[in-house]
Design a protein around this motif. Structure first.
Motif, PDB file in Angstrom:
ATOM      1  N   LEU A 286       0.831  -1.209   0.000  1.00  0.00           N
ATOM      2  CA  LEU A 286       0.000   0.000   0.000  1.00  0.00           C
ATOM      3  C   LEU A 286       0.864   1.257   0.000  1.00  0.00           C
ATOM      4  CD1 LEU A 286      -2.915  -0.901   2.458  1.00  0.00           C
ATOM      5  CD2 LEU A 286      -3.051  -0.608  -0.021  1.00  0.00           C
ATOM      6  N   GLU A 287       1.956   1.214   0.739  1.00  0.00           N
ATOM      7  CA  GLU A 287       2.853   2.371   0.772  1.00  0.00           C
ATOM      8  C   GLU A 287       3.448   2.635  -0.605  1.00  0.00           C
ATOM      9  OE1 GLU A 287       6.925   3.925   3.050  1.00  0.00           O
ATOM     10  OE2 GLU A 287       6.030   1.991   3.571  1.00  0.00           O
ATOM     11  N   GLN A 288       3.833   1.577  -1.279  1.00  0.00           N
ATOM     12  CA  GLN A 288       4.384   1.739  -2.626  1.00  0.00           C
ATOM     13  C   GLN A 288       3.312   2.234  -3.600  1.00  0.00           C
ATOM     14  OE1 GLN A 288       5.849  -2.286  -2.946  1.00  0.00           O
ATOM     15  NE2 GLN A 288       7.990  -1.639  -2.697  1.00  0.00           N
ATOM     16  N   LEU A 289       2.091   1.713  -3.464  1.00  0.00           N
ATOM     17  CA  LEU A 289       1.002   2.167  -4.331  1.00  0.00           C
ATOM     18  C   LEU A 289       0.691   3.641  -4.120  1.00  0.00           C
ATOM     19  CD1 LEU A 289      -1.470  -0.869  -4.170  1.00  0.00           C
ATOM     20  CD2 LEU A 289      -0.071  -0.162  -6.111  1.00  0.00           C
ATOM     21  N   ASP A 290       0.805   4.085  -2.879  1.00  0.00           N
ATOM     22  CA  ASP A 290       0.581   5.500  -2.597  1.00  0.00           C
ATOM     23  C   ASP A 290       1.605   6.360  -3.331  1.00  0.00           C
ATOM     24  OD1 ASP A 290      -0.738   7.666  -1.146  1.00  0.00           O
ATOM     25  OD2 ASP A 290       1.132   7.815  -0.028  1.00  0.00           O
ATOM     26  N   GLN A 291       2.850   5.922  -3.353  1.00  0.00           N
ATOM     27  CA  GLN A 291       3.880   6.661  -4.089  1.00  0.00           C
ATOM     28  C   GLN A 291       3.627   6.620  -5.591  1.00  0.00           C
ATOM     29  OE1 GLN A 291       8.036   5.873  -2.734  1.00  0.00           O
ATOM     30  NE2 GLN A 291       7.096   4.627  -1.132  1.00  0.00           N
ATOM     31  N   ILE A 292       3.237   5.460  -6.082  1.00  0.00           N
ATOM     32  CA  ILE A 292       2.975   5.296  -7.514  1.00  0.00           C
ATOM     33  C   ILE A 292       1.780   6.130  -7.951  1.00  0.00           C
ATOM     34  CG2 ILE A 292       2.196   3.603  -9.239  1.00  0.00           C
ATOM     35  CD1 ILE A 292       3.965   1.540  -7.753  1.00  0.00           C
ATOM     36  N   SER A 293       0.814   6.316  -7.059  1.00  0.00           N
ATOM     37  CA  SER A 293      -0.389   7.088  -7.411  1.00  0.00           C
ATOM     38  C   SER A 293      -0.053   8.521  -7.803  1.00  0.00           C
ATOM     39  CB  SER A 293      -1.381   7.081  -6.245  1.00  0.00           C
ATOM     40  OG  SER A 293      -0.916   7.892  -5.168  1.00  0.00           O
ATOM     41  N   GLN A 294       1.077   9.032  -7.297  1.00  0.00           N
ATOM     42  CA  GLN A 294       1.467  10.402  -7.629  1.00  0.00           C
ATOM     43  C   GLN A 294       1.901  10.528  -9.090  1.00  0.00           C
ATOM     44  OE1 GLN A 294       0.833  12.499  -5.077  1.00  0.00           O
ATOM     45  NE2 GLN A 294       0.257  10.600  -4.026  1.00  0.00           N
ATOM     46  N   LEU A 295       2.155   9.403  -9.729  1.00  0.00           N
ATOM     47  CA  LEU A 295       2.619   9.401 -11.118  1.00  0.00           C
ATOM     48  C   LEU A 295       1.482   9.292 -12.127  1.00  0.00           C
ATOM     49  CD1 LEU A 295       5.504   6.796 -10.634  1.00  0.00           C
ATOM     50  CD2 LEU A 295       5.737   9.293 -10.642  1.00  0.00           C
ATOM     51  N   ILE A 296       0.249   9.057 -11.633  1.00  0.00           N
ATOM     52  CA  ILE A 296      -0.886   8.801 -12.523  1.00  0.00           C
ATOM     53  C   ILE A 296      -1.927   9.901 -12.350  1.00  0.00           C
ATOM     54  CG2 ILE A 296      -2.682   7.152 -13.168  1.00  0.00           C
ATOM     55  CD1 ILE A 296      -0.950   4.947 -11.932  1.00  0.00           C
ATOM     56  N   PRO A 297      -2.208  10.695 -13.373  1.00  0.00           N
ATOM     57  CA  PRO A 297      -3.217  11.763 -13.252  1.00  0.00           C
ATOM     58  C   PRO A 297      -4.598  11.180 -12.947  1.00  0.00           C
ATOM     59  CG  PRO A 297      -1.918  12.000 -15.272  1.00  0.00           C
ATOM     60  CD  PRO A 297      -1.589  10.650 -14.709  1.00  0.00           C
ATOM     61  N   SER A 298      -5.390  11.909 -12.188  1.00  0.00           N
ATOM     62  CA  SER A 298      -6.724  11.429 -11.816  1.00  0.00           C
ATOM     63  C   SER A 298      -7.602  11.196 -13.036  1.00  0.00           C
ATOM     64  CB  SER A 298      -7.389  12.426 -10.859  1.00  0.00           C
ATOM     65  OG  SER A 298      -7.497  13.703 -11.465  1.00  0.00           O
ATOM     66  N   GLU A 299      -7.384  12.002 -14.096  1.00  0.00           N
ATOM     67  CA  GLU A 299      -8.211  11.825 -15.294  1.00  0.00           C
ATOM     68  C   GLU A 299      -7.875  10.528 -16.038  1.00  0.00           C
ATOM     69  OE1 GLU A 299      -5.019  14.970 -16.405  1.00  0.00           O
ATOM     70  OE2 GLU A 299      -6.259  14.436 -14.672  1.00  0.00           O
TER      71      GLU A 299
END
Length: 348
Positions: A286-299
């Motif tokens: 989950l911690e890694q996914l949280d970091q990865i989420s910053q690389l993917i635009p919400s759109e």
């Protein structure tokens, strides 16, 4: 008496995403039928999600719902074996099986020692498959799909079933309009992308002289009722990140949606992404996914989220943008059941 599903336009996945418990497909299929869905789809994986096995199990425990692959590949089984699987499932279920075919992911083909399949090969394979399912003999065929001295499953056979194209690139969608009965899209297609997909399919059908209404477009829509932060990371971010890992895969979705390709370049250059030893949806914390989420635009993560009413309206919006069917993705029947009730209450 034949039972008709309440919502034939709605469908869902069996075993959405990665699983280690394939037996859950049995209960999921029964639940989907009880909710009135018209179809369930299985995305084959080469671990515990064999298409023939899981589809047979789902068909055996249901009565009216259709079961389809979305997809399996035209070349991972010999054509005669694939035709035998299809005819067996067709007769097992009194015509409730449907086949979704894909060319396969290039990197996986390479790892398995398989050659990539182009459109001309796929078109030939589908035509040969249809002939076999009608009981025809194929004699002395030497073509793009291979050399077949003699293929026949029996003159008595007549297992005509819908064959869907599983794909989403603009060129592929035009191709699908020429050769297939339906098109199964991909998760995370935007409203804009969905309208473009419809246009491309219709262009292909018109070029082939086919009625555009004959090809049914199935939109795949990620759904997460009352989305939590953990759900956001595991059901949306992890799935998109895994798609973005595969070379030559997500590029077609970027083209269809007309997104900025530099986002993908930056994602793949990220040190954390490069360190992932496997599919992100299978190995990331989950911690890694949280970091990865910053690389993917919400759109880049269009989905049905919020309360049941909001999700139901988002489903309905897919039909307003050109879909003939909606494939609920990322949620099991028990999870999206409240949305079905809200959907039933919407004006038609």
């Amino acid at each position: 008496m034949k039972i008709t599903p309440t919502f034939p336009e709605l469908s869902c996945y069996l075993l959405p995403g990665h699983t280690t418990t394939p037996a859950e497909a049995i209960e999921e299929a029964k639940q989907a039928e009880a909710l009135g869905l018209g179809k369930v789809w299985l995305s084959e994986r080469f671990d515990v999600k064999d298409a023939g096995v899981i589809c047979a199990a789902a068909l055996a425990v249901t009565n009216c719902i259709h079961v389809a692959t979305a997809g399996t590949n035209i070349h991972t089984r010999h054509l005669m074996i694939l035709a035998t699987m299809c005819s067996s499932l067709h007769h097992l279920s009194n015509g409730r099986f449907e086949l979704g075919l894909a060319r396969g992911v290039a990197i996986r083909n390479q790892l398995m020692g398989l050659k990539n399949v182009n459109n001309a090969q796929l078109a030939e394979g589908v035509e040969l498959l249809r002939r076999l399912l009608k009981g025809e003999k194929i004699i002395g065929h030497d073509g793009l799909m291979g050399n077949y001295p003699y293929l026949n499953m029996g003159d008595w056979l007549d297992a005509r079933l819908p064959i869907h194209f599983v794909g989403f690139g603009p060129k592929s969608l035009r191709f699908a309009g020429k050769h297939f009965d339906g098109v199964h899209l991909h998760t995370f297609v935007t409203d804009h992308g969905l309208r473009r997909a419809k246009q491309f399919i219709q262009e292909g059908a018109e070029q082939a002289g086919r009625p555009t209404s004959d090809i049914k477009l199935h939109a795949v829509y990620a759904t997460a009722l009352n989305l939590t932060e953990e759900d956001y990371l595991t059901k949306l971010v992890a799935r998109m990140a895994t798609y973005m890992q595969a070379p030559g895969y997500i590029e077609m979705l970027i083209e269809l949606n007309e997104w900025d390709p530099e986002v993908l370049t930056a994602f793949r250059a990220n040190d954390l992404v490069k360190s992932m030893a496997g599919g992100i949806d299978s190995v990331a914390t989950l911690e890694q996914l949280d970091q990865i989420s910053q690389l993917i635009p919400s759109e880049w993560l269009p989905a049905a989220t919020g309360n049941a009413e909001s999700c139901a309206q988002a489903w309905q919006n897919q039909f307003a943008n050109g879909a003939d069917g909606l494939v609920i993705h990322g949620s099991t029947p028990s999870e999206f059941a409240p949305i079905i009730q809200a959907y039933a209450a919407l004006p038609r």
